[in-house]
Write an enzyme that holds these catalytic residues in place. Sequence first.
Site, PDB file in Angstrom:
ATOM      1  N   ASP A 481      -1.635  -4.991  -0.834  1.00  0.00           N
ATOM      2  CA  ASP A 481      -1.802  -6.208   0.120  1.00  0.00           C
ATOM      3  C   ASP A 481      -0.546  -6.948   0.483  1.00  0.00           C
ATOM      4  OD1 ASP A 481      -3.777  -8.046   0.857  1.00  0.00           O
ATOM      5  OD2 ASP A 481      -4.536  -8.597  -0.985  1.00  0.00           O
ATOM      6  N   ASP A 551     -11.545  -8.933   5.232  1.00  0.00           N
ATOM      7  CA  ASP A 551     -12.095  -9.803   3.928  1.00  0.00           C
ATOM      8  C   ASP A 551     -13.488 -10.195   4.081  1.00  0.00           C
ATOM      9  OD1 ASP A 551      -9.922  -9.380   2.299  1.00  0.00           O
ATOM     10  OD2 ASP A 551      -8.956 -11.450   2.711  1.00  0.00           O
TER      11      ASP A 551
HETATM   12  C1  DGJ Z   1      -6.991 -10.502   0.035  1.00  0.00           C
HETATM   13  C2  DGJ Z   1      -7.645  -9.147   0.087  1.00  0.00           C
HETATM   14  O1  DGJ Z   1      -8.101  -8.696   1.285  1.00  0.00           O
HETATM   15  C3  DGJ Z   1      -8.912  -9.432  -1.048  1.00  0.00           C
HETATM   16  O2  DGJ Z   1      -9.482  -8.114  -0.987  1.00  0.00           O
HETATM   17  C4  DGJ Z   1      -8.127  -9.417  -2.464  1.00  0.00           C
HETATM   18  O3  DGJ Z   1      -7.683  -8.217  -2.677  1.00  0.00           O
HETATM   19  C5  DGJ Z   1      -7.335 -10.682  -2.283  1.00  0.00           C
HETATM   20  N1  DGJ Z   1      -6.461 -10.716  -1.342  1.00  0.00           N
HETATM   21  C6  DGJ Z   1      -6.727 -10.863  -3.584  1.00  0.00           C
HETATM   22  O4  DGJ Z   1      -5.897 -11.755  -3.635  1.00  0.00           O
END
Ligand code: DGJ
Length: 731
Positions: A481, A551
């Site tokens: 991430d 997201d």
């Molecule tokens: C952003 C990601 O896209 C989410 O799926 C998740 O992993 C969060 N970060 C966690 O902080």
Amino acid sequence: MVDLITVDKENRVFHLHNEQLSYIFSIEDGDTISHLYFGKRVKSYHGQLCYPRVDRGFSGNLPGSLDRTFSKDTLPQEYSSAGEMDYRVPATVVRQKDGSNGLMLKYKTYKVEEGKPELAGLPAAYVESESEANTLIVTLEDEKSGVLFDLLYTIYRDYPIITRSVKVKNLGQENVNLEKVASMQIDFSQRDFDVISLPGAHVNERHLERQKLGYGIQTFGSIRGTSSHQMNPFVALVDSNTDEFNGAAYGFALVYSGNHAFEIEKDQLDQVRLLVGINGYNFNWQLPAGESFQTPEVLMTYTDNGLNAMSKAFHNIIRDRITRSKYKYKERPILVNNWEATYFDFDEDKLKPIVDEAKELGIEMFVLDDGWFGHRDDDNSSLGDWNVYEKKFPQGLKHFADYVHSKDLKFGIWFEPEMISMDSELYRNHPEYLMQVPGRQPSPSRNQYILDMTRKDVRDDIVDQVSTIIADNDIDYVKWDMNRNLSDIYSQNLPADRQGEVYHRYVLGVYDILERITSKFPDVLFEGCSGGGGRFDAGFVYYMPQSWTSDNTDAIARLTIQYGTSLVYPPSMMTAHVSAVPNHQTGRVTPIDTRGAVAMSAVFGYELDLTTLTDEEKEIVKKQVNQYKDIRKLVQYGDFYRLQSSKDGNKTAWMFISPQKDEAVVMVCKVLAEAQPVLTKTKLYGLDTNRNYRDVETNKVYGGDELMELGFYDPIIRNDYAATMYHFKAE
Ligand code: DGJ
């Protein structure tokens, strides 16, 4: 054998060709390289159809020449520079020791070779055998400074793809500074184009935007340090009548994950120039005498069969010749991720019942998301401390991993390796690792900061930490991430006059750690992520075969996001999850069938607390899991066609078809119910007109031609957000 590139030495014409494409340019007066053609294949170029000579006021001529009809200001060129009397936006700007920034680029030499060279330190398309592509390297020289530009062109035999990049070599005596180096230029003579781009935002990525190209210079780009949610590194230039199935489309995608610019200029003569490359914002690369600089690569394609054909060209090259992971053709596991189920509020005892339920439902992998390390109970701490949070895993992470494995599930884990929290051991021990401008307070975003990836000591530390966790805990999958964009662009390791290199060196640093970690763990499935789809580009997929698309897990929002994403990127690269309702990002309540249908149109998973499902929902989930296992290969590796977007009406439809045309899956989603429904139809594409297809659900049989020409009526819906999946098999 070099049979895809023809060089007419006498007339100084270069012709790259395969069954589908031709790309032609020649050398004209003043050793200027003039672009002649890019498009559908022509057998040969006879040298007659060249650019007419016209004396144009205020468009000057070559130094020392009295020919007023030849001007670099109007000629379609292959690569332009500042200072050569081309007043259009230049491909390169090179600052020299005397302070001037002009070059006079002249053709020097060329070379053709089999195969395709690798680009040191950068992701790029590759070949599996030398015979599948030919490469042409044309060298331009600025005699005064001794700076050379190698223009690299590779044409593939079996893909309608040409790749382009540029290598700059300083063979002069003095240092020079590269202020701009585009990876490619293409000039079109008069043409009325529409521009298609993929703008967006966090939780609203890559929606298809189309606009008529007007006069002036327009830039589609990112200066966020990443390829970004806001503007994907892609544009297409298309005719105004081009649609999904018909018409001319030129597509360009940059294989790079940092700042980018797609500059388009429509000039005084209605000619169009496109430049693609690293964004010139805060880019200043010192190139000492004797050194060279390699730009990232661009994928170019052309079709006269509309946008679906353009997408197919990108999907195939990205999946077959950019992705390297051993999973590139493997069916990806159905996962459950605990992020939207628990956020930071979990421990081993709370997660085990989710694992148990996943096993019951036929899910194949459990992914432990953010919050398992340091002392992380919220997003204010611990980034950089990749050691297990004992409070949550008192018996260690391996104990939990073993539990997951004992249920016959794979075990995945989340990292955010490029980041640092001020509340971390890493920061306390190494404040210098945080990227910041001396004497200024760095800017937080999500209360976190950027590690200086230009530094080898930082990269070594991160590679060590991440590798230890993967190796010690039998990790099968990693979600990588990145939850903010770059700021405070400064490296304490570089002198003041090299700070203009930081943006690009950051990306090179990330590529270095990705290369090291992914090659150390070839059996691990890696998934890219940047707050969803903030780094969804053709560069990252070189290291990681799939990426979290957004997201935003709301099925209706995902219709637009996945539709736009599919313009360039294959379904095997897009991950999509069924999440809870009301949806956490939009508050919308959608039927579980619809959430399933949209998520099953990509690499499928769940992201909710499975233990809270009702018995009825559990039965539906079991059915979805089985259904996806049945269609997974087709969805992940079949051909994908967009049929209709809800941007243009009340419905989104798309389909997947096997290469043998013996099986197809169709997803149709009507967004809003209507009291007086307009009867709409879905017409399929790409089926075999001579075969019959059976609807697996109803057993009704249709001719391939019937399904394509007559189409079937969409269901009349009595609730909003209703999606239907159809599965056809050839008889
Ligand atoms: C952003 C990601 O896209 C989410 O799926 C998740 O992993 C969060 N970060 C966690 O902080």
